[in-house]
Motif scaffolding. Structure first.
Motif, PDB file in Angstrom:
ATOM      1  N   GLY B  34      43.138  37.488  46.625  1.00  0.00           N
ATOM      2  CA  GLY B  34      42.757  38.678  45.658  1.00  0.00           C
ATOM      3  C   GLY B  34      41.924  39.591  46.649  1.00  0.00           C
ATOM      4  N   TYR B  35      41.531  40.575  46.152  1.00  0.00           N
ATOM      5  CA  TYR B  35      40.749  41.635  46.919  1.00  0.00           C
ATOM      6  C   TYR B  35      39.539  40.959  47.305  1.00  0.00           C
ATOM      7  CZ  TYR B  35      38.116  45.764  47.742  1.00  0.00           C
ATOM      8  OH  TYR B  35      37.415  46.745  48.065  1.00  0.00           O
ATOM      9  N   SER B  37      38.315  37.736  46.422  1.00  0.00           N
ATOM     10  CA  SER B  37      38.103  36.479  46.357  1.00  0.00           C
ATOM     11  C   SER B  37      39.451  35.830  46.178  1.00  0.00           C
ATOM     12  CB  SER B  37      37.661  36.045  44.692  1.00  0.00           C
ATOM     13  OG  SER B  37      38.620  36.503  43.741  1.00  0.00           O
ATOM     14  N   VAL B  39      41.800  32.513  44.773  1.00  0.00           N
ATOM     15  CA  VAL B  39      41.778  31.613  43.732  1.00  0.00           C
ATOM     16  C   VAL B  39      42.914  30.635  43.882  1.00  0.00           C
ATOM     17  CG1 VAL B  39      42.334  31.535  41.170  1.00  0.00           C
ATOM     18  CG2 VAL B  39      40.972  33.626  42.209  1.00  0.00           C
TER      19      VAL B  39
END
Lengths: 338, 338, 338, 338
Positions: B34-35, B37, B39
């Motif tokens: 993600g931007y 983080s 996951v």
């Protein structure tokens, strides 16, 4: 024990109840008739009197225990601190702070030896290590069992450190014959069959407080062991269950001075299980020593990320070394040595 | 299981961690960048994945379990209700309400027979009676032991009622061979050694929730038994420990619908231990049935004031008879029979 | 914030939900499609996103907040400790330990002056004294009100000690204009109307944790005040409610290091209310300082037995003097001054 | 009140203490000298006697309150149920079950009217709707305020349903002049300044139990209002805080029969806030009615997913309609109407 009777009971009913108490519990009963209530005072040893049973009587309104229900564990009848001496001469409860450390579970000879050597160097005087592990999930690692105890004993030979390990059932007692201190975990604090068997052993027992057990219940569990003959008990507070979720449990720091007042037994703290977080072990240990704890039991793992259980709360040997330095400062301020 | 990694981890570190998870737990790992983080989503059977161990990894920020950690007890994998059939043909968990009643502890042949006959007349279909009693105090009555079980079996002969009694240790198993349902008390809910042994029995187990155990922990204890082969488990909520002191414990009434949703096992309520007060047994029983309970376990004593344990919370046979009438009204409104 | 969607949602449904989130909360949304679940990651300021509302969406299975919901109180966005400077130059939160002491309630000029002079001599640098008292019973002494504040100010003149007193309603604000620190009691921690008004004041606020408030809720209440402009907040742990009855409340000692990690605000401990017992004030104070507390607030009364409220937990001036000596030893071991 | 003195106190000390009690609290004191303790029995109205203050006396060992500290709320002094009659003639507490329903917060005229019409059709007789919302986060929707109350009143005109809304501060009282029932939320249960003001109103108050408040404290808060003259109080249990996380709070179902025994005031249940989960509202409501509740307060929203607050726990109008049918079956079985 003070018993308040319901209003307007007949003299005969009161007299009958008085006799019933005297005979059933072998106590004296002092009757006091007030303006609108009759109060009975029980004289003698009321430890065997069952409050619940008294409350069940039609005639009774309220019951108040004045005397504590534990005797052997009670400081009133044993004012001096209990001091436990291990085979190697180490004294527990003598006014200083005893440091127990080691891995949550024994995993290999290398692991337990490496940890044992390092915690000894940092100041630990007893080695902990789990062989039988009480795990919430049946699918999780359950410990190495008898083999784990063997490795722990090997580490004792190499380091000279006495060892402590958790027992989960009386049927394991033969395996623990040679273990210096037998630990009873929080989940077994009221495993009364186990407590009775431990009462027949001639070995120190470290008894952990249950997650939702009161201080009185902890003392009654100690009393179970003591009433069978074994009076070498170390009590251990390891966090109670509350609504707060930032920590795995809530360390009841007040339990230290409260227990020190009520009982002569040594009181330890387990900051690792209380918090579940490695960075809380140091401040909680320092707080525990400042509140008067006789000892600490701390989880240390040479590779927390690879630990087979509870790695999340274990200190590395290096972190442990640093923490002990700070804990020692508090002990010194208290006039104690670690 | 969703694992959120700390910010700014290198691709290599993420890749290494992914491989570690795949190998250690035999799961698939889906990586989503993600931007700010990364996951990871674990795919497959994650019941053996230890959250604590995952949290201990340097690279990990947060862990969220999406799948429940229990399998055998999980309604998702076993949508139909478990129905347990006793030797005499009585069915438990079939949509009706099963009534268990009897004295807290067996005290004499007369006592248990008298109570058994009266509760049968009032509608009870199973007889309870304690032979081994877990008591907080070592000085309190500990139960009649093996003799108590014999008297309970005599009462079974006289009344035809199947019997249930509490076991306190695996070493007592031979004595319980002939007992229809074996009860595990709240204090032994996480006595894992006992649970493992019960998993090898071919007998229904009534498993009580611990005083401070979560619903998930109760299900994991059921899973301990089931994972060893014995799937005849009855779950029993008997009050949890809170700050409120008007009642001995706080009956967690929500546990009934929550458990009915999560698991296919029958759910019982023990209003006697939950409240500790006889006048609360009726309203709590009615509430339990209205909330969907599959059964009730109630203490009845022919002379509560003279009971050797827990008399304070026992109903008289007469009070029980009256209460059953009112409980039946609720069962009928639910379209169930008692 | 990580949102796990239910299985098998259509692409359109996912896309619609993504747009809904982006528009309603002004956040970015990163979609990650895994093997058997879709995970959304919210990017940007999620403090205004309501978890409950997200959970209410049909499409959602689980929500996990990764970012803390507080901003002004968050150490991440304000790494340095907040240091509060009172008018007389006294600094709070500068790494030392601030000692507040005084009577539970102001009762007379003589009383408050006598106590003020004695606690100053022993080391207290701020004087506490209740004028408006939150009492469980309407029949109990409710405090001297405005007159109490006047006497407290007189004691300030005589001793030079800044004063702190508890406010119970925004309507009392004019009376507190001249009070150095305004205290918000545990029962008003979530009196949001009061918090909003205090946010407009230019005065330090000591905010006590509610009896069953989580650490996150305490920080959100601080955030209420801070978001209105007043950033001079002192947080105070004063015991939480648990099942243990030996102490009035259970001091959550872990709250100190946890709060010090999460926030830049000073953290105080009230050992008097936490325990309700005078002999526990000293060990709990020592533990609090060892765990890193920035200050203590202690009840001292010149005649505890005659105190109009909470006498049971007050120290005598002599006992306070002795305790401060021992608390100082711990502070010194920590490299701090009292 | 029974006071147990410490052993071996001189006759003079006992006599002095007796006089002190008689004068300070205007009570009679009966002295009873037993074998090893002196017990004092206080005669008369002890509601103003402060237990904490008594415990602070050097001479005192134990204190036991026998009489309840509340008078106006006490069933002993007011055996008949309090029945509250609203302006439209609706009776609360008359032995039937009162159904209150409506949205968590008022959001628009369309929303509140649509919900009002639908819940009325399903059986609700009072409309709930929040205008001032106590939110944990300062960044969350705080309610429409005065405008929300206006819309609620409009819905009253359209449906004929009396309305209830939550007050957060005494300064809002003028806005509530025309509201049929004023609600005090859990977080304000011990906002004593607010309670005192409500004691001067001539309007029914629905008083919610605090998240960690005992039953006695709830009654003392009712007593605050009643002691100022307003005796129209409805008590409401809405879940207490425990360690269990499957439900937002733990509904204390026992509080219903316990309160019905201790007080003459009507007792309501809020299953929406107690559970935080819409699918638990029905079984908890059924349980509450079976346990003797006088009423229910349930959240209903025409579009839970779009609700500005607490949508997660709201029922849709359709689900509410179905649930009421099942709740009615229990009420009928109890011989009550909804």
């Amino acid at each position: 024990m003070i018993i308040v009777l319901k209003k307007r009971e007949s003299n005969t009913a009161v007299e009958d109840f008085k006799k019933y108490l005297e005979q059933k519990y072998n106590v004296g009963v002092h009757v006091s008739v007030g303006y609108d209530s009759v109060v009975l005072g029980l004289i003698g040893d009321t430890s065997a009197v069952d409050e619940e049973s008294i409350k069940a009587q039609e005639i009774v309104q309220e019951v108040k225990r004045v005397q504590e229900p534990y005797k052997k564990a009670n400081r009133k009848f044993h004012p001096e601190n209990t001091v436990i001496t291990l085979e190697n001469g180490l004294k527990i409860g003598d006014g200083n702070v005893t440091l127990i450390a080691g891995p949550c579970s024994v995993e290999s000879e290398e692991q337990v030896t490496e940890v044992a050597l390092s915690v000894k160097k940092s100041g630990a005087v007893i080695l902990r290590g789990g062989a039988f592990k009480p795990r919430t999930s049946p699918y999780a690692f359950q410990g190495m069992g008898a083999d784990g105890l063997k490795l722990l004993k090997k580490a004792r030979v190499k380091t000279g450190l006495p060892i402590i390990s958790e027992i989960m059932s009386a049927s394991q007692l033969s395996l623990f014959e040679d273990v210096d201190i037998i630990q009873v975990g929080a989940r077994n604090m009221q495993n009364f069959d186990l407590l009775k068997e431990l009462g027949k052993q001639n070995r120190p027992i470290l008894l952990k407080r249950g997650l939702s057990s009161t201080i009185d219940e902890l003392l009654m569990s100690a009393e179970y062991i003591m009433s069978r003959g074994n009076e070498q008990i170390i009590l251990c507070e390891r966090g109670i269950r509350t609504f707060e979720t930032k920590t795995r449990n809530t360390l009841d720091i007040s339990a230290i001075p409260v227990l020190k007042k009520l009982t002569h037994l040594p009181v330890f703290i387990d900051p690792s299980h209380a918090s579940g977080l490695p960075w809380l072990v140091e401040p909680l240990s320092m707080a525990a020593v400042a509140a008067g704890a006789d000892g600490l039991i701390i989880e240390v793992h040479n590779n927390p990320a690879k630990a087979l259980c509870d790695g999340a709360q274990s200190l590395t040997p290096k972190a442990f070394e640093n923490s002990v330095k700070n804990i020692k400062k508090i002990a010194e301020a208290m006039g104690k040595t670690i």
